[in-house]
Enzyme design. Structure first.
Site, short mmCIF file in Angstrom:
data_model
loop_
_atom_site.label_atom_id
_atom_site.label_comp_id
_atom_site.label_asym_id
_atom_site.label_seq_id
_atom_site.Cartn_x
_atom_site.Cartn_y
_atom_site.Cartn_z
N LYS A 106 -16.03 -51.33 -61.17
CA LYS A 106 -15.02 -52.31 -60.81
C LYS A 106 -14.10 -51.54 -62.01
O LYS A 106 -14.18 -51.59 -63.36
CB LYS A 106 -15.21 -53.59 -61.19
N SER A 187 -13.41 -61.24 -57.06
CA SER A 187 -12.47 -60.46 -57.51
C SER A 187 -13.25 -58.88 -57.44
O SER A 187 -12.42 -57.96 -57.43
CB SER A 187 -12.00 -60.51 -58.83
N SER A 211 -17.12 -64.15 -58.20
CA SER A 211 -16.63 -62.83 -57.97
C SER A 211 -17.25 -61.63 -57.76
O SER A 211 -16.85 -60.47 -57.45
CB SER A 211 -15.52 -62.46 -59.31
#
Length: 524
Positions: A106, A187, A211
């Site tokens: 990420k 996210s 997330s």
């Protein structure tokens, strides 16, 4: 950001004499890391070809074709690193189950090399720190190949309540590979979409509240949020010291356990991880198809939402668990006494965002760039592309908060921890006499709408384990109209191995993961 060309890697594909037709390339679609490792051990695949195949797939599927926007950038040294690891394997120096396996990070996690860590924001587009987060260093030491960075909800979805999950100014909107008009949740949107689309067999996400688990559930893959303090947060763009953690997003629970075995551990720079070395274990070795036998499972019945189709999937999953020897205990009042949890959590997140972001920005090696949350707010105001689709009201609210010594914050932090932990998960486990809690991770993915923002309506069970800092695993349990739904397993603090084992037992018996179809939309 431009991704590397694969023209230089074409030589790897010339594995037959020039006068003969080359054999077909081995497929990687839908293959988990354990399967790929077995293929490399048998000689039917090798490390440098495997990395080439995934980099090529990123170009074909993420940049062109469906254009998922799941991967922000790839590392130019990924191919040479794969070659080096192949040579190690040839010399019988295999490092473990992740040796030669490509993995995506990420884009709020730092890694050495020329690729910046942006958190999706143009404010950090030049943030090349050339340092590995401790979890990345652990992955490299284990032989994983860091091939790229994944898109995310900008600033991990903490800039505005009106945001669209999966959108960032750097990476644009991530699309769901099961239906391109549907959202990927946030996210860790890019990490989950990339694994579902087989752009890599493994990815790392981060979670503050939902997330990891929501994107994993919506994209039909496995996601694990470990106990906060089991995995280092150093050199990861923060939101909340109290709740932040990194964790794996994978195709299988076994792969998630293998990644956890590598990344878990103490970090002197992160005091929350003091106990990690004493608590970690070989999570893959602890897996068993009989892990649910004799277990009492508390069902978060009051958190499943009102969709009959989702409830039917959940009931089928519970029956599967009962068939595996678990005793099912219904819980209809899991929210009782927790009415003030949401407000307390929000106060903690807003106050810690201001402090933790300033600490992170001030610690960046570059002299230029933003150093405080106020600097980020000013940058966004000066760059219309940042505020095109939604505002920065949460940033502005956080900037108005006091420091970590504020009485309001201190009270909220103590209340949130007490309500989610001792009076939340711990109390439910004790009062109901159960070993684990299970619930519905997510509903069907909603349509993405940059104009109006998210219209996610749940269900969700992420808040209690997120605020308490306890482990939370999601595993696919089927689909509604081809849109994946996940089932959640939640346990007490440090019960990570038990949670993974329970999810593994269900996964092995149910096998509910569905392959993405990359269809344009749901319906006619």
């Amino acid at each position: 950001m431009q991704k590397i060309s694969l023209l230089a890697a074409a030589a790897l594909l010339a594995i037959a004499p020039a006068t003969a037709m080359p054999p077909p390339l081995p497929p990687v679609e839908g293959k988990d890391a354990a399967t790929l490792q077995a293929e490399m051990e048998s000689g039917s695949m090798y490390d440098e070809l495997l990395t080439t195949l995934y980099l090529d797939r990123i170009l074909k599927i993420d940049d062109y074709g469906p254009k998922l926007n799941a991967v922000i950038a790839t590392f130019p040294d990924a191919q040479s690193e794969a070659t080096r690891l192949w040579k190690e394997r040839e010399a019988e120096k295999k490092r473990g189950p992740l040796h030669g396996i490509p993995i995506l990070l990420k884009d709020n996690i730092e890694a050495k090399g020329p690729v910046p860590t942006t958190a999706g924001s143009l404010a950090l587009k030049d943030n090349v720190t050339n340092r590995d987060a401790p979890i990345v260093a652990r992955l490299r030491e284990a032989g994983a190949v860091i091939i790229g960075k994944t898109n995310l909800s900008e600033w991990a979805n903490i800039r505005s309540n009106n945001s669209t999950s999966g959108w960032s100014a750097v990476g644009e909107l991530t699309k769901n590979p099961h239906a391109l008009d549907r959202n990927t949740c946030g996210s860790s949107s890019g990490s989950a979409a990339a694994v579902a689309a087989s752009l890599a067999p493994l990815a790392i996400g981060t979670e503050t509240d939902g997330s990891i688990t929501c994107p994993a559930g919506v994209n039909g893959v496995v996601g694990f949020k470990p106990t906060v303090g089991l995995v280092s947060r150093t050199h990861i763009v923060p939101i909340s010291y109290s709740q932040d953690t990194a964790g794996p997003i994978t195709l299988t629970v076994r792969d998630a356990a293998a990644v956890m075995t590598v990344i878990a551990g103490s970090d002197p720079a992160d005091p929350a991880t003091t106990e990690a070395d004493a608590r970690k274990t070989d999570y893959a070795a602890a897996l068993s198809p009989d892990a649910l036998k004799g277990k009492r499972i508390g069902v978060l019945r009051d958190r499943i939402g009102d969709r009959a189709d989702v409830a039917a999937l959940f009931d089928a999953a519970l029956k599967q668990m009962a068939d595996l020897g678990a005793t099912i205990v219904e819980i209809d009042d899991s929210r009782k006494g927790l009415e003030e949890l949401g407000a307390a959590e929000f106060e903690v997140l807003m106050t810690e965002l201001k402090a933790d972001m300033a600490a992170y920005l001030a610690g960046l090696p570059g002299k230029d760039g933003p150093k405080t949350l106020a600097d980020l707010i000013a940058f966004n105001k000066a760059h219309p592309a940042e505020l095109k689709w939604f505002d920065q009201s949460l940033f502005e609210l956080a900037e108005s908060k006091g420091g970590l010594d504020s009485p309001t914050y201190v009270e909220a932090k103590a209340k949130a921890a007490r309500l989610a932990g001792p009076e939340g998960i711990d109390k439910l486990l004790k009062d109901k006499g159960v070993d684990l809690l299970v619930g519905v991770t997510n509903g069907p993915a909603w349509t993405s709408d940059l104009v109006n923002g998210d219209h996610y309506s749940g269900p969700s069970v992420s808040q209690l384990p997120a605020v308490a800092g306890y482990p939370h695993l999601t595993v696919p349990m089927g689909a509604v109209e081809g849109l994946p739904i996940g089932v959640s397993f939640i346990g007490a603090k440090w019960s990570d191995a038990d949670v993974l084992a329970a999810g593994y037992a269900y996964e092995q018996a149910s096998k509910k993961r569905v392959m993405p179809t990359f269809r344009t939309r749901v319906g006619p």
